[in-house]
Every structure is written in structure tokens, then in C-alpha cells.
Design a protein around this motif. Sequence first.
Motif, mmCIF file in Angstrom:
data_model
loop_
_atom_site.group_PDB
_atom_site.id
_atom_site.type_symbol
_atom_site.label_atom_id
_atom_site.label_comp_id
_atom_site.label_asym_id
_atom_site.label_seq_id
_atom_site.Cartn_x
_atom_site.Cartn_y
_atom_site.Cartn_z
ATOM 1 N N GLU A 124 0.834 -1.223 0.000
ATOM 2 C CA GLU A 124 0.000 0.000 0.000
ATOM 3 C C GLU A 124 0.862 1.264 0.000
ATOM 4 O OE1 GLU A 124 -3.451 0.788 1.236
ATOM 5 O OE2 GLU A 124 -4.272 -1.230 1.090
ATOM 6 N N LYS A 152 -2.705 -7.297 -8.228
ATOM 7 C CA LYS A 152 -2.645 -6.675 -6.905
ATOM 8 C C LYS A 152 -2.516 -5.146 -7.054
ATOM 9 C CE LYS A 152 -0.561 -7.013 -2.359
ATOM 10 N NZ LYS A 152 0.509 -7.599 -1.556
ATOM 11 N N LYS A 155 -5.910 -3.909 -7.863
ATOM 12 C CA LYS A 155 -6.820 -3.980 -6.707
ATOM 13 C C LYS A 155 -6.591 -2.784 -5.780
ATOM 14 C CE LYS A 155 -8.155 -7.162 -2.987
ATOM 15 N NZ LYS A 155 -7.526 -6.533 -1.814
ATOM 16 N N ILE A 156 -5.327 -2.524 -5.476
ATOM 17 C CA ILE A 156 -5.041 -1.393 -4.571
ATOM 18 C C ILE A 156 -5.445 -0.075 -5.240
ATOM 19 C CG2 ILE A 156 -3.250 -0.175 -3.246
ATOM 20 C CD1 ILE A 156 -1.716 -2.832 -3.058
ATOM 21 N N LYS A 158 -7.736 0.441 -7.413
ATOM 22 C CA LYS A 158 -9.210 0.547 -7.402
ATOM 23 C C LYS A 158 -9.706 0.981 -6.024
ATOM 24 C CE LYS A 158 -10.757 -0.479 -11.305
ATOM 25 N NZ LYS A 158 -11.705 0.380 -11.961
ATOM 26 N N GLU A 159 -9.159 0.336 -4.987
ATOM 27 C CA GLU A 159 -9.579 0.687 -3.628
ATOM 28 C C GLU A 159 -9.322 2.167 -3.350
ATOM 29 O OE1 GLU A 159 -8.684 -3.731 -1.857
ATOM 30 O OE2 GLU A 159 -7.349 -2.090 -1.272
ATOM 31 N N LYS A 160 -8.243 2.674 -3.918
ATOM 32 C CA LYS A 160 -7.882 4.071 -3.679
ATOM 33 C C LYS A 160 -8.496 5.013 -4.720
ATOM 34 C CE LYS A 160 -3.507 3.083 -1.328
ATOM 35 N NZ LYS A 160 -3.882 3.647 -0.033
ATOM 36 N N GLN A 161 -9.296 4.454 -5.595
ATOM 37 C CA GLN A 161 -9.977 5.207 -6.659
ATOM 38 C C GLN A 161 -9.001 5.991 -7.544
ATOM 39 O OE1 GLN A 161 -12.942 7.349 -4.377
ATOM 40 N NE2 GLN A 161 -14.403 5.712 -4.751
ATOM 41 N N ASP A 190 -10.868 -3.254 -15.674
ATOM 42 C CA ASP A 190 -10.460 -2.302 -14.625
ATOM 43 C C ASP A 190 -9.798 -1.046 -15.187
ATOM 44 O OD1 ASP A 190 -11.261 -3.835 -12.334
ATOM 45 O OD2 ASP A 190 -9.685 -5.240 -12.899
#
Length: 318
Positions: A124, A152, A155-156, A158-161, A190
Motif C-alpha cells: 500500500e 494486486k 486492486k489497490i 481501485k480501492e484508492k480510486q 479495470d
Amino acid sequence: MQSEFGVLTIGDAMITMNPMSTGPLRYVTNFERKVGGAEMNFAIGCSRLGMHSKWISRLGKDEFGRVIYNFARGEGVDVSAVDFVEDVATSVNFKEIQGNGNGKTFYYRDPSPVTSLKEEDITEELFEGIQAVHLTGVYLAVNHQHLSIAKKIIKIAKEKQLTISFDPNIRLKLWSAEKAKEVIETILPDVDIILTGLDELQLISGKESLDELKAYTEGFGIQDLVIKDGSRGSKLCRNGEWTSDSGFTVTPIDSVGAGDGFDAAYLYGYLNHYETQQLLRFANAVGALVTTVSGDNEGLPYLEDVLAFIDNKKMIER
Ligand SMILES: O=C(O)C(=O)C[C@H](O)[C@H](O)CO
């Protein structure tokens, strides 16, 4: 001056043996040692435009690895996520340049040091201060055995936009068209921005016309479809509307790396909320400037150079 924007990319870099003469590689006896690699070129392009650009990579723990590391660091790229590995040699690429500036590549990169990257290396913390992530098909081709690493990152992001841009950068010397399609289609859902050559997108999608390609990328929910067409300029489809720019006329010496420069410039303009026409104009200008200098990244311009070029202003040179 650094802008407030940060971009993150991942990929292999290579010592690039640039031919001192044009024509078939077998007749070239003198080379200039340079460096290249699609994602590193992109990172340098972003840095020259004033963005904070972070490059995740692995290099061989050898003299060539040091050359690349020092070069990228000297260009202001954040190399805090670049490490050296003991048992894999730094990749090498011999280039052939034809009379019209077009290039061919002859790789010595199997295995590449980036195949030593592990999922745990993607943390992260790497995303601090980052607004956009840029992936390319070169990294996927070189390291598709470890697709979980790219996943991965996505994914990170996306989570953080964060914005995710993708350049298929198809290298059929590295993988087959079928494998490229299979892997890339797992990434596309994505992706926010696809920056591609027409032929590359046709190859991945199996579609031909612009309308079909637009439907194909819209089907994945991609917001910006950007088609790069070299000296003929580029097109962008956003919200179903096409914008195009005819590009710039320059005398090309070496077109390798122009697409990476275009991508860096597009991300710069995108993050700075350029309107669509200005966005394409700016990215085309950077792509054109890259072709006027020998080497994969030496022609990447600083922000003031691009702006002067677009305004057709002479820089004071002496
Ligand atoms: O990264 C690669 O595969 C290369 O061929 C090196 C070049 O610097 C790059 O492709 C330019 O886009």
C-alpha cells in the motif's frame, strides 16, 4: 517544479544498444549504449513534465543494472521500488533503425529480472501520493507468469480510486497474439484509459472498424479510448464522442519510445483536466518530439519545450 500529481508504473528496463548506422542489424558494427524499456520511458516522460513518477522494477545486480538505475534516478524517477537481484542478468535490447526512423528490436531478456518480483513487494505504501497507475502489455508479456502482481496493483489502485491507464504495447517477439489477448482481456474491465495503436486493438479484440472497437472498449467500461496513429495524430472516444488531432510534421530520426511519451503526456493532460482537443494536441506534440532525437527516451521533452513547440515559439538557444 514538481506538480501535485503522482503516477506509478511497473516494468522491465534494458540496456539498449542503439545502432550507429541504419539498416539490417547484421551489418551494424558500432552501437551506442543507451537505456530503454516502455514503462521506464513512460516514467521519465512523466518526470520531465514535472510529475512525481514512481517506477517499480528489478534489475540485475551487475554493471548494466547500475547504469539503468542511475539513469532513471538522474531523470528524477522515484526508484525507491527498484531493487537489484543476484541471479538474473539485466535485460539487453539491440535496436535496428530503418531509413525512415522506424525501429526493430532484438531482445535478450528471458528471463528478465522483473520475474523475481513477488506479490509481497506490492505494498500500500507504494501508492502514497499517487493519482494514476499506468500498466503496459510489455510488463504483462515479460511477467505474465505472475499476473497476480499486476492484479494486486489494480486492486489497490481501485480501492484508492486511482485512474488506471493501459497501453497494450504488443510485442509479438515476447508472446503470442492469443496469449496477449487472453491476458489483456482480464485487465481491461479495470482500465479507465486505453492508449493503443489501431492494429494493437484490432489484434486483441478481433474487431476491425472504429465503431466496433468503440463498442468493444465500452463493453469493458473503459472511459477513454485513445488511438495513437503516429505522425497521423490520434483520436479519443469519450462518452461516445470522437475527438481527433492531426498531429505534427517533424523529421523523424528514431520513432521508438514515441508512444511512451504520448502516454506520459496524456496522463499529464488528463490529471490536469485538459479538454479533449487540448489533451490530444499535447500528447501528439510530445510523441512527435520524441521521434526527433535518437534513443528511446532522450527526446522526451520538458513541459516548457512542449508548450513552446505547440505554440511554434522559438526557444532562446544562445
Ligand atoms: O520495452 C520494450 O519492450 C522495448 O522494446 C524498449 C523500448 O524502449 C520501448 O519498447 C519503447 O516503447
